[in-house]
Design an enzyme around this catalytic site. Structure first.
Site, mmCIF file in Angstrom:
data_model
loop_
_atom_site.group_PDB
_atom_site.id
_atom_site.type_symbol
_atom_site.label_atom_id
_atom_site.label_comp_id
_atom_site.label_asym_id
_atom_site.label_seq_id
_atom_site.Cartn_x
_atom_site.Cartn_y
_atom_site.Cartn_z
ATOM 1 N N ASP A 35 40.023 22.448 -20.401
ATOM 2 C CA ASP A 35 39.422 21.793 -21.571
ATOM 3 C C ASP A 35 38.737 22.828 -22.454
ATOM 4 O OD1 ASP A 35 40.227 19.505 -20.454
ATOM 5 O OD2 ASP A 35 38.238 18.575 -20.286
ATOM 6 N N TYR A 38 41.228 24.762 -24.447
ATOM 7 C CA TYR A 38 41.787 23.852 -25.452
ATOM 8 C C TYR A 38 40.815 23.752 -26.636
ATOM 9 C CZ TYR A 38 43.622 19.543 -27.518
ATOM 10 O OH TYR A 38 44.126 18.606 -28.391
ATOM 11 N N ASP A 39 39.543 23.556 -26.308
ATOM 12 C CA ASP A 39 38.544 23.426 -27.376
ATOM 13 C C ASP A 39 38.487 24.669 -28.266
ATOM 14 O OD1 ASP A 39 37.977 20.956 -26.455
ATOM 15 O OD2 ASP A 39 36.133 21.515 -25.407
ATOM 16 N N SER A 84 63.922 -8.819 -31.974
ATOM 17 C CA SER A 84 63.051 -9.152 -30.853
ATOM 18 C C SER A 84 63.865 -9.952 -29.846
ATOM 19 C CB SER A 84 61.859 -9.950 -31.340
ATOM 20 O OG SER A 84 61.006 -10.189 -30.246
ATOM 21 N N LYS A 117 58.316 -5.291 -19.076
ATOM 22 C CA LYS A 117 58.046 -5.800 -20.418
ATOM 23 C C LYS A 117 56.575 -5.520 -20.698
ATOM 24 C CE LYS A 117 57.817 -10.195 -22.625
ATOM 25 N NZ LYS A 117 57.277 -9.702 -23.882
ATOM 26 N N ARG A 138 56.769 -4.337 -36.613
ATOM 27 C CA ARG A 138 58.038 -5.056 -36.737
ATOM 28 C C ARG A 138 58.042 -5.935 -37.980
ATOM 29 N NH1 ARG A 138 60.209 -6.964 -31.659
ATOM 30 N NH2 ARG A 138 58.255 -8.075 -31.458
ATOM 31 N N GLU A 173 56.241 0.151 -27.703
ATOM 32 C CA GLU A 173 55.119 -0.783 -27.664
ATOM 33 C C GLU A 173 53.795 -0.011 -27.642
ATOM 34 O OE1 GLU A 173 56.796 -3.644 -27.540
ATOM 35 O OE2 GLU A 173 55.278 -5.150 -27.170
ATOM 36 N N LYS A 290 68.513 -5.181 -19.663
ATOM 37 C CA LYS A 290 69.308 -4.677 -20.785
ATOM 38 C C LYS A 290 70.657 -4.171 -20.301
ATOM 39 C CE LYS A 290 65.208 -2.912 -23.122
ATOM 40 N NZ LYS A 290 64.501 -1.755 -23.653
ATOM 41 N N LYS A 314 59.723 -13.598 -18.357
ATOM 42 C CA LYS A 314 58.257 -13.478 -18.218
ATOM 43 C C LYS A 314 57.798 -14.033 -16.890
ATOM 44 C CE LYS A 314 55.085 -13.713 -21.555
ATOM 45 N NZ LYS A 314 54.357 -14.043 -22.772
HETATM 46 S S1 IVH Z 1 63.660 -4.158 -25.932
HETATM 47 C C1 IVH Z 1 66.139 -5.761 -29.456
HETATM 48 N N1 IVH Z 1 62.163 -3.374 -23.946
HETATM 49 O O1 IVH Z 1 58.784 -7.648 -25.757
HETATM 50 C C2 IVH Z 1 65.370 -5.656 -28.233
HETATM 51 N N2 IVH Z 1 61.238 -4.848 -25.546
HETATM 52 O O2 IVH Z 1 59.680 -10.404 -25.565
HETATM 53 C C3 IVH Z 1 64.133 -4.927 -28.446
HETATM 54 N N3 IVH Z 1 58.884 -5.401 -25.167
HETATM 55 O O3 IVH Z 1 60.356 -7.814 -28.866
HETATM 56 C C4 IVH Z 1 63.201 -5.050 -27.363
HETATM 57 N N4 IVH Z 1 58.637 -4.184 -23.369
HETATM 58 O O4 IVH Z 1 58.305 -6.185 -28.533
HETATM 59 C C5 IVH Z 1 62.243 -4.113 -25.056
HETATM 60 N N5 IVH Z 1 60.902 -2.562 -22.165
HETATM 61 C C6 IVH Z 1 60.994 -3.297 -23.270
HETATM 62 C C7 IVH Z 1 59.911 -4.034 -23.760
HETATM 63 C C8 IVH Z 1 60.070 -4.818 -24.906
HETATM 64 C C9 IVH Z 1 58.038 -4.995 -24.221
HETATM 65 C C10 IVH Z 1 58.518 -6.360 -26.223
HETATM 66 C C11 IVH Z 1 59.254 -6.184 -27.500
HETATM 67 C C12 IVH Z 1 60.156 -7.386 -27.577
HETATM 68 C C13 IVH Z 1 59.423 -8.396 -26.758
HETATM 69 C C14 IVH Z 1 60.366 -9.385 -26.152
#
Ligand code: IVH
Length: 689
Positions: A35, A38-39, A84, A117, A138, A173, A290, A314
């Site tokens: 630190d 760094y300072d 979203s 999420k 967004r 996020e 995904k 969720k």
């Molecule tokens: S992907 C087009 N990945 O949760 C898809 N979203 O309920 C873009 N979120 O709109 C989102 N963690 O704001 C993605 N690992 C994650 C996420 C995430 C949180 C948020 C995001 C999204 C919403 C969906």
């Protein structure tokens, strides 16, 4: 005078070097420099910029402190729509999603990535030629607010990138860690400001501030999980590759993102995440599933609302019903009264809940919460349980609406509620409050009287020797030794501590006074601006806020802060405080005692200006596991550099030094989001490597 080429080169190097250390510290939690060093670098950079403002680089680390406030946010179109996802609580819907994807993609095997999420606020950040150019919310998906300056204050977010595509839009996020959120709310409650209901609201509220300098003081963090426009785009052809590339560029990405193929594996991963999530620093309220491959995503496309290649699941919030036995009050340092639900203890996802905050009087009225009710408490993404409502059918016939004012009177608490304020505040200090005020006055970030902790404060108040902090300076050795359990030596220590407290910096005194809404940073700003306590005490509203002048020289309705970051709330609070007779009397008492009222303090004392603190001053370490040297060796090194060592991990721990086989302390540190150092990192931190 223009800088020499050599100075310019040195300055560019400093900026790059500090940015690199920021990533190591804030994103990787693996500091590469002490630190102290760094300072030094930071100071050198700031000196250069002060002398040569025209040469300041837009990506200078000093951008982290914020820029002058904006009148409003600019609306900017997203180059690529920011989509979203719909949320589902139903595992069957996740199954239906997987079946739809498989049907569209035919026979080819589909691989998925499961990510936490994160419960925060979605943002998109654009880098052009490796420099952070634009940050947007967004908004409605097609255009968002330009919050570039606010985002720049987030230390984890690189201001420059090495080896990035010409255009790179990263998406993710912004959030607050559980720990940072709890601390922020505690401070707000103490200052009489309304507390935020959860970390997400606190994050959203912070990102909406027009003054990025105020944002810089709030503990925001960020995690990135996707990209928008990327050009040239190679290397970003799957989610796996994208996360790896983002991490390599220095972005924080979700640390947990298993791959899975097929419904059974996907659901197992979601389940595993539910168990893992308590260890993450960010609030996690679900899982995002995904499709990994981007070519497959293109085939799947989007509906009008959301992409067909992802689904958000969720976790249902955990709830329990329990009896609310009583509503009690907690009195903060500044006299703020917070109502608390005293509950029949109930076990809720990992902990036994006995108490929950009810926030304020309005909250109780709005939910019509009564003593004797059966209430529903809930733990969602956040760790702190909330009382979300009452089960009316279970209400006993004898209950009565809770009358906040009547209860205060019953308890003999003389309190008032300022117009427009959510909280009730004590008018007269109680004994409990006197003890708290005295403890705060003597605390380390205030006047730093080491031997005056809560127990000593209680002794002094109970004995009637001290009612206000000013009384401290009248204490005599003969009085102290009459107190039970107080040895001669302790009396000497206390008196020496009090004597030294007369010479502390002005901001410490300001902080010590316990003025509502005035924390350490505000105290620093006030001391710097006013220079003496008397100037501050005699300031008027106009010294804090002034009417804006329009382009034609006309006076506008809007006001602007004279002192950056100090708005109407702090100003009102200061004016009220200094206009309270008891407080004026306190100031006179302090003046008579010779307490320093100016910046800088007269020579000869205290925590000293100009004197550099030792490199680990204020840092608390916990050591665990097997290390290459005996523990005493590390303890001695930490002490020699001004740090402290404690046995257990808690909110105040700065670092956990972890060796082999670390056990439960490591788990606790991970839960609390405390940086963990291995021996190599410890060596780097202490500058020995
Ligand atoms: S992907 C087009 N990945 O949760 C898809 N979203 O309920 C873009 N979120 O709109 C989102 N963690 O704001 C993605 N690992 C994650 C996420 C995430 C949180 C948020 C995001 C999204 C919403 C969906």
């Amino acid at each position: 005078m223009n800088p020499t080429t050599k100075e310019l080169v040195r300055y560019a190097w400093l900026a790059a070097e500090i940015n690199r250390h920021d990533i190591a510290y804030y994103t990787l939690a693996r500091p590469t420099i002490s630190d102290f060093d760094y300072d030094q670098l930071y100071r050198e950079l700031r000196d250069f910029e002060e002398h040569h403002p025209a040469h300041r680089l837009p990506d200078s680390p000093t951008a982290r402190v914020g820029a002058p406030p904006l009148a409003e946010f600019r609306q900017v179109a997203h180059r690529q729509r920011m989509e979203s996802l719909d949320n589902t609580y139903n595992p069957a819907e996740v199954g239906a999603f997987l079946a739809r994807v498989q049907k569209t993609l035919g026979d080819q095997p589909v691989s998925y990535l499961i990510e936490p999420k994160v419960d925060g606020v979605a943002v998109s950040i654009r880098y052009e030629h490796g420099a952070l150019a634009l940050g947007l919310t967004r908004g409605d998906g097609t255009q968002g607010d330009d919050i570039t300056e606010n985002l720049k204050t987030i230390r984890q977010l690189p201001l420059t990138l090495a080896g990035a595509p010409e255009v790179l839009e990263v998406r993710g996020e912004v959030y607050m860690t559980h720990r940072a959120f709890a601390k922020l709310n505690r401070e707000r409650e103490e200052q009489g400001a309304e507390s935020f209901a959860n970390a997400r609201n606190a994050t959203a509220g912070t990102l909406k501030l027009l003054d990025s300098r105020a944002v810089a003081r709030r503990p925001l963090a960020i995690v990135l999980y996707g990209v928008g426009e990327v050009s040239p785009g190679h290397g970003f052809d799957s989610q796996t590759a994208t996360l790896a590339r983002l991490a390599a560029l220095g972005f924080p990405v979700p640390e947990w993102h298993p791959q899975a193929a097929g419904p059974a594996a996907v659901l197992a991963a979601i389940n595993a995440l539910d168990h893992q999530r308590q260890h993450f620093t960010y609030p996690t309220d679900g899982a995002v599933v995904k499709v990994d491959d981007f070519a497959a995503r293109a085939t799947l496309g989007s509906t009008a609302k959301a992409p067909r290649w992802a689904v958000a699941y969720k976790f249902a919030p955990v709830r329990a019903a329990t009896c609310l036995h009583a509503i009690t009050f907690q009195i903060g340092r500044t006299g703020v009264i917070t109502p608390v639900a005293e509950l029949e203890p109930v076990y809720l996802s990992g902990t036994t809940v006995r108490r929950a905050t009810l926030h304020n009087a309005d909250e109780i009225t709005r939910k019509d919460i009564r003593e004797g009710d059966t209430v529903i408490i809930e733990k969602a993404g956040e760790i702190i349980p909330q009382v979300i409502g009452v089960i009316q059918e279970y209400r006993p016939p004898t209950t009565e609406p809770f009358d906040f004012a009547a209860r205060l009177a019953e308890l003999g608490l003389d309190a008032a509620r300022a117009p427009g304020e959510a909280v009730w505040r004590l008018r007269q200090p109680t004994r409990e409050q006197q003890i708290r005020a005295l403890t705060h006055f003597a605390a380390k970030p205030c006047l730093d009287i080491a031997s005056l902790g809560p127990a000593m404060a209680e002794t002094l108040v109970t004995a009637g020797l001290v009612t206000t902090p000013g009384d401290l300076f009248t204490l005599k050795h003969e009085q102290l030794i009459l107190l039970e359990n107080l040895a001669d030596k302790s009396a000497d220590h206390l008196l020496a501590g009090i004597a030294a407290a007369r010479h502390r910096e002005l901001w410490r005194l300001l902080h010590a006074l316990g003025i509502p809404n005035v924390g350490a940073q505000t105290a620093r700003d006030l001391a710097k601006h006013f220079g003496t306590l008397d100037t501050l005490a005699n300031a008027t509203y106009e010294n804090y806020l002034q009417k804006k002048i329009g382009k034609q020289g006309q006076t506008l309705k809007a006001e602007e802060s004279v002192i950056p970051g100090i708005g109407a709330t702090v100003a009102q609070s200061l004016l009220t405080w200094f206009n309270t007779p008891a407080h004026r009397a306190l100031l006179e008492q302090l003046r008579a005692a010779g307490v320093n009222f100016t910046v800088p303090p007269p020579a000869g004392g205290g925590t000293g200006t100009g004197q550099r603190p030792p490199p680990l001053a204020g840092k608390t370490f916990v050591i665990t596991g097997i290390l290459t040297q005996p523990r005493l060796h590390f303890e001695a090194r930490i002490h020699a550099l001004g740090g402290e060592v404690r046995a257990t991990v808690g909110q105040k721990t700065t670092y956990l030094l972890a060796g082999v086989d670390p056990g439960s302390k490591l788990k606790k540190a991970v839960q609390l989001g405390i940086p963990i150092l291995d021996e190599a990192a410890f060596e780097r931190l202490t500058g020995a490597a």
